[in-house]
Design a protein around this motif. Sequence first.
Motif, PDB file in Angstrom:
ATOM      1  N   GLY A  69      13.997-128.641  24.718  1.00  0.00           N
ATOM      2  CA  GLY A  69      14.510-129.640  25.642  1.00  0.00           C
ATOM      3  C   GLY A  69      15.455-129.082  26.685  1.00  0.00           C
ATOM      4  N   GLU A  70      15.825-127.782  26.556  1.00  0.00           N
ATOM      5  CA  GLU A  70      16.760-127.168  27.501  1.00  0.00           C
ATOM      6  C   GLU A  70      16.248-125.781  27.886  1.00  0.00           C
ATOM      7  N   GLY A  71      14.971-125.696  28.235  1.00  0.00           N
ATOM      8  CA  GLY A  71      14.368-124.400  28.537  1.00  0.00           C
ATOM      9  C   GLY A  71      14.908-123.773  29.816  1.00  0.00           C
ATOM     10  N   ARG A  72      14.502-122.512  30.077  1.00  0.00           N
ATOM     11  CA  ARG A  72      14.933-121.816  31.285  1.00  0.00           C
ATOM     12  C   ARG A  72      14.364-122.509  32.521  1.00  0.00           C
ATOM     13  N   GLU A  73      15.034-122.322  33.629  1.00  0.00           N
ATOM     14  CA  GLU A  73      14.606-122.946  34.869  1.00  0.00           C
ATOM     15  C   GLU A  73      13.862-121.971  35.773  1.00  0.00           C
ATOM     16  N   GLU A  74      13.957-120.684  35.468  1.00  0.00           N
ATOM     17  CA  GLU A  74      13.287-119.683  36.291  1.00  0.00           C
ATOM     18  C   GLU A  74      11.914-119.356  35.717  1.00  0.00           C
ATOM     19  N   GLU A  75      11.059-118.787  36.581  1.00  0.00           N
ATOM     20  CA  GLU A  75       9.711-118.429  36.169  1.00  0.00           C
ATOM     21  C   GLU A  75       9.709-117.323  35.121  1.00  0.00           C
ATOM     22  N   LEU A  76       8.708-117.378  34.282  1.00  0.00           N
ATOM     23  CA  LEU A  76       8.374-116.301  33.364  1.00  0.00           C
ATOM     24  C   LEU A  76       7.034-115.744  33.835  1.00  0.00           C
ATOM     25  N   LEU A  77       6.872-114.448  33.757  1.00  0.00           N
ATOM     26  CA  LEU A  77       5.609-113.805  34.128  1.00  0.00           C
ATOM     27  C   LEU A  77       4.862-113.392  32.867  1.00  0.00           C
ATOM     28  N   ALA A  78       3.617-113.841  32.753  1.00  0.00           N
ATOM     29  CA  ALA A  78       2.758-113.445  31.637  1.00  0.00           C
ATOM     30  C   ALA A  78       1.634-112.569  32.194  1.00  0.00           C
ATOM     31  N   ILE A  79       1.466-111.384  31.622  1.00  0.00           N
ATOM     32  CA  ILE A  79       0.462-110.437  32.097  1.00  0.00           C
ATOM     33  C   ILE A  79      -0.627-110.282  31.046  1.00  0.00           C
ATOM     34  N   ILE A  80      -1.857-110.564  31.439  1.00  0.00           N
ATOM     35  CA  ILE A  80      -3.031-110.379  30.592  1.00  0.00           C
ATOM     36  C   ILE A  80      -3.810-109.178  31.106  1.00  0.00           C
ATOM     37  N   GLN A  81      -4.159-108.273  30.206  1.00  0.00           N
ATOM     38  CA  GLN A  81      -4.884-107.060  30.588  1.00  0.00           C
ATOM     39  C   GLN A  81      -6.230-107.017  29.879  1.00  0.00           C
ATOM     40  N   GLY A  82      -7.310-107.002  30.638  1.00  0.00           N
ATOM     41  CA  GLY A  82      -8.647-106.888  30.079  1.00  0.00           C
ATOM     42  C   GLY A  82      -9.060-105.436  29.951  1.00  0.00           C
ATOM     43  N   PRO A  83     -10.344-105.164  29.790  1.00  0.00           N
ATOM     44  CA  PRO A  83     -10.801-103.779  29.654  1.00  0.00           C
ATOM     45  C   PRO A  83     -10.517-102.996  30.931  1.00  0.00           C
ATOM     46  N   HIS A  84     -10.193-101.719  30.768  1.00  0.00           N
ATOM     47  CA  HIS A  84      -9.875-100.891  31.924  1.00  0.00           C
ATOM     48  C   HIS A  84     -10.176 -99.432  31.577  1.00  0.00           C
ATOM     49  N   GLY A  85     -10.314 -98.596  32.598  1.00  0.00           N
ATOM     50  CA  GLY A  85     -10.601 -97.198  32.330  1.00  0.00           C
ATOM     51  C   GLY A  85     -10.753 -96.369  33.589  1.00  0.00           C
ATOM     52  N   TYR A  86     -10.638 -95.076  33.392  1.00  0.00           N
ATOM     53  CA  TYR A  86     -10.743 -94.097  34.475  1.00  0.00           C
ATOM     54  C   TYR A  86     -12.190 -93.952  34.946  1.00  0.00           C
ATOM     55  N   ILE A  87     -12.357 -93.864  36.265  1.00  0.00           N
ATOM     56  CA  ILE A  87     -13.674 -93.668  36.873  1.00  0.00           C
ATOM     57  C   ILE A  87     -13.648 -92.357  37.654  1.00  0.00           C
ATOM     58  N   SER A  88     -14.440 -91.385  37.226  1.00  0.00           N
ATOM     59  CA  SER A  88     -14.472 -90.069  37.868  1.00  0.00           C
ATOM     60  C   SER A  88     -15.280 -90.110  39.163  1.00  0.00           C
ATOM     61  N   PRO A  89     -14.832 -89.403  40.213  1.00  0.00           N
ATOM     62  CA  PRO A  89     -15.626 -89.350  41.449  1.00  0.00           C
ATOM     63  C   PRO A  89     -16.977 -88.669  41.256  1.00  0.00           C
ATOM     64  N   SER A  90     -17.103 -87.898  40.173  1.00  0.00           N
ATOM     65  CA  SER A  90     -18.385 -87.231  39.916  1.00  0.00           C
ATOM     66  C   SER A  90     -19.456 -88.199  39.452  1.00  0.00           C
ATOM     67  N   TRP A  91     -19.093 -89.451  39.153  1.00  0.00           N
ATOM     68  CA  TRP A  91     -20.047 -90.427  38.639  1.00  0.00           C
ATOM     69  C   TRP A  91     -20.751 -91.227  39.737  1.00  0.00           C
ATOM     70  N   TYR A  92     -20.304 -91.117  40.977  1.00  0.00           N
ATOM     71  CA  TYR A  92     -20.851 -91.953  42.041  1.00  0.00           C
ATOM     72  C   TYR A  92     -22.207 -91.470  42.545  1.00  0.00           C
ATOM     73  N   GLY A  93     -22.462 -90.180  42.394  1.00  0.00           N
ATOM     74  CA  GLY A  93     -23.742 -89.645  42.861  1.00  0.00           C
ATOM     75  C   GLY A  93     -23.751 -89.265  44.323  1.00  0.00           C
ATOM     76  N   TYR A  94     -22.613 -89.307  44.971  1.00  0.00           N
ATOM     77  CA  TYR A  94     -22.520 -88.860  46.363  1.00  0.00           C
ATOM     78  C   TYR A  94     -21.073 -88.425  46.633  1.00  0.00           C
ATOM     79  N   ARG A  95     -20.895 -87.635  47.648  1.00  0.00           N
ATOM     80  CA  ARG A  95     -19.574 -87.133  48.029  1.00  0.00           C
ATOM     81  C   ARG A  95     -19.352 -87.378  49.522  1.00  0.00           C
ATOM     82  N   PRO A  96     -18.075 -87.435  49.978  1.00  0.00           N
ATOM     83  CA  PRO A  96     -16.864 -87.318  49.172  1.00  0.00           C
ATOM     84  C   PRO A  96     -16.529 -88.652  48.504  1.00  0.00           C
ATOM     85  N   ASN A  97     -15.703 -88.590  47.474  1.00  0.00           N
ATOM     86  CA  ASN A  97     -15.224 -89.780  46.795  1.00  0.00           C
ATOM     87  C   ASN A  97     -13.922 -89.441  46.096  1.00  0.00           C
TER      88      ASN A  97
END
Length: 227
Positions: A79-107
């Motif tokens: 009944g007496e919660g904070r008045e300022e915003e809270l930030l909630a961060i959701i992170q889905g799948p993620h990962g490194y992508i090598s430029p060697s995977w594109y099949g063309y250069r430069p990248n």
Amino acid sequence: MRHNPDYALEDLAGIKELIRQHPWCIFVAHTPEGLIASHYPVLLEEQAQGQGQDDDDELVLLSHVGRPDETRLGLGRAGEGREEELLAIIQGPHGYISPSWYGYRPNVPTWNFATAHLYGVPEVLSDAENLAVLHRLVEHFERPLPDPHLLDATQENSEYARRIVRGTVGFRMRVTRIEAKEKMNQDKPPGSVRNIIEELRSPGPYAQPALADRMERVNAEMLGDSA
């Protein structure tokens, strides 16, 4: 989050599904001590519990923190919660992508990801409401198991749940602002996207099959049109 309209995730149903699939959340608060971050699971408050049906125009998070995180995050009391915003961060799948995977250069190397930044003012729940949220959290994660350990499965469990609720503070957060992005190489040629998906599914230091699956779904129309 860096502004890039090409990768904007604006579909509210898609954002909700991202939360359902990746419920481990980072909560960030600006407090007199500075920025404070805590990590807790979240659920969507849905009208038809367990059916994935809710108000298409509203996004509401349910969660809890362990004491004394409610003080550190400035949540206040029921009944007496904070008045300022809270930030909630959701992170889905993620990962490194090598430029060697594109099949063309430069990248250049890059990182593919899906994430949502959700802003709102939290409302601290009563003990009874908090207990109901704890029941839902446990049931949500235990139901897929062959022998689910539910808080109310036995009288002993129910008494234990009533004791542990005193060590937690539950809250509801109606999301009023969203920044979400899904960077899945949407701007690359279909052949490059297919090759990246194949690399992510192959053994190696940067294998990420879950990211490959999401890339395939996000780019399904493009990949289908180029078949």
